[in-house]
Write an enzyme that holds these catalytic residues in place. Structure first.
Site, short mmCIF file in Angstrom:
data_model
loop_
_atom_site.label_atom_id
_atom_site.label_comp_id
_atom_site.label_asym_id
_atom_site.label_seq_id
_atom_site.Cartn_x
_atom_site.Cartn_y
_atom_site.Cartn_z
N HIS A 74 0.86 -1.18 0.00
CA HIS A 74 0.00 0.00 0.00
C HIS A 74 0.89 1.23 0.00
CE1 HIS A 74 -3.75 2.25 0.73
NE2 HIS A 74 -2.96 3.07 1.41
N CYS A 75 0.73 2.06 -1.02
CA CYS A 75 1.61 3.23 -1.19
C CYS A 75 0.87 4.50 -0.77
CB CYS A 75 2.06 3.33 -2.65
SG CYS A 75 3.18 4.72 -2.96
#
Length: 419
Positions: A196-197
């Site tokens: 998850h960025c």
């Protein structure tokens, strides 16, 4: 002075991203805890919506920060550098053409990475209503696993948990396909989840991993181009700033204008981002070449034969094709061309399964795909084993739990020839 300001900018941006990520985790855990308590008490959870709204709002802070930096860089390069600083018209035209090419590709890939919805498991991986009720009523883990094994008998699953059990998500109430993981920030199971960025406020997985790679590539090209073309004017302005007055400058030197602050700061920001993006881009290129996700790089996937970090590796060329597709003309464009459906992935049989006596690989070039009977889930172009053979493997596992057979058998696995 300018170097310190640039360093502060990058440091604060990193702190903002980390605080946002930590707030995601805190809100998710708090919402989950409140949901469990209020659900058990039969109450309503009004504060949960407030926390979720705050979480979603703060999650856009890193994206807004990047957008503001990109807008300022566009103004500083086009207006302050090309229009007000560069005297040669020919140089202005060349710089503006290549700048806008890199800018458009960078923004396009960044947009696709942000707004491409993560792919989720299909309905076939959800437990039937009767099986779900039985699973929730069962208190023994052994009985729950028996229910999962029966439900997974018709599914293309080849990875297990560390204990050899079926991978099941209690939060989403779905059997996890291979390479699928639950994202706590997005609160959903994501196919071929990488990470998850916070910089894109999205989960990077099967549906947008190519876009993420291109985003890193074009952002690196964007920063390199700016740093390379601004360098000569950065040196001239830096030399000018170190002098006490502009009267001591030779006639061919630049005059003291407000554009110098934009040019100096533009070079520092481009150089700092270039260094940070280069390391991240190199790491993900290595992952693509190995056909691994970030999660699999830290925790190897577990098959029936045990953990194998190279279980999904098919060779360098085929690994690249898994992400970018077969048609090379689309590799540099942020359009979806990845192979497969995200539910099934080709694997290589490295070790002999201890639950099977012998595994014989037999190639049948003359056999076409139309001659093989498969279920709807197995119509993906990157299936390795058929569902019928996988169902036999699941049945062998259930039979071995009740009766240990000493007889060995030879299973012939027919593989489709690769085009």
């Amino acid at each position: 002075m300018f170097y310190t300001e640039a360093l502060y900018l990058v440091s604060w941006s990193y702190i903002i991203a980390r605080l946002t990520s930590l707030f995601h985790i805190f809100c998710y855990r708090d919402v989950t805890r409140r949901h469990s308590l209020l659900h058990s008490r039969g109450g309503k959870m009004a504060p949960t919506h407030v926390l979720r709204c705050c979480q979603r709002g703060l999650a856009w802070i890193p994206v807004i920060f990047i957008a503001l930096v990109v807008c300022w860089s566009y103004y500083a390069y086009v207006v302050e550098l090309c229009i007000f600083t560069i005297p040669s018209i020919g140089e202005q035209i060349v710089y503006l053409i290549f700048f806008h090419l890199s800018f458009v590709m960078f923004v396009w890939s960044y947009w696709k990475t942000i707004f491409t919805k993560p792919a989720n498991p299909s309905k076939e991986f959800c437990l039937p209503k009767a099986e779900k009720e039985r699973y929730e009523k069962e208190e023994r883990p052994e009985s729950q696993q028996e229910i999962l094994w029966r439900a997974a008998s018709s599914l293309p699953l080849y990875t297990r948990t560390g204990a050899g059990a079926i991978r099941y998500c209690d939060r989403c109430q779905v059997i996890k396909p291979d390479r699928c993981h639950h994202c706590s920030a997005c609160d959903m199971c994501v196919l071929k989840m990488d990470h998850h960025c916070p910089w894109v406020n999205n989960c990077v997985g099967f549906s947008n991993y190519k876009f993420f790679i291109l985003f890193l590539a074009y952002s690196l090209v964007y920063c390199l181009f700016i740093a390379a073309t601004v360098l000569q004017y950065f040196i001239k302005f830096w030399t000018l700033c170190r002098r006490k007055s502009a009267e001591n400058c030779p006639k061919n030197e630049l005059t003291d204008t407000p554009a110098k602050f934009h040019v100096l700061f533009l070079f520092f920001v481009a150089a700092m981002f270039c260094i940070s993006i280069l390391s991240l881009f190199s790491y993900h290129l290595w992952l693509v070449g190995k056909n691994r996700s970030t999660i699999e790089a830290f925790r190897a996937p577990v098959f029936r034969t045990g953990s194998d970090k190279n279980g999904f590796s098919l060779g360098f060329r085929k690994n690249i094709a898994q992400v970018f597709g077969d048609q090379k003309k689309y590799w540099l464009l942020p359009v979806f061309t990845s192979q497969g459906d995200g539910l099934t992935f080709p694997t290589r049989l490295v070790n002999t399964d201890v639950e099977q006596a012998t595994v014989t690989l037999q190639s049948e070039p003359s056999k076409s795909a139309a001659d093989i009977t498969v279920s709807p889930l197995s119509e993906s172009q990157n299936r390795l084993l058929s569902n019928e053979q996988h169902a036999n493997n699941i049945g062998d596992h259930l039979a071995n739990d009740t009766l240990k057979s000493a007889e060995s058998e030879t299973i012939t696995i027919s593989m489709e020839s690769e085009s």
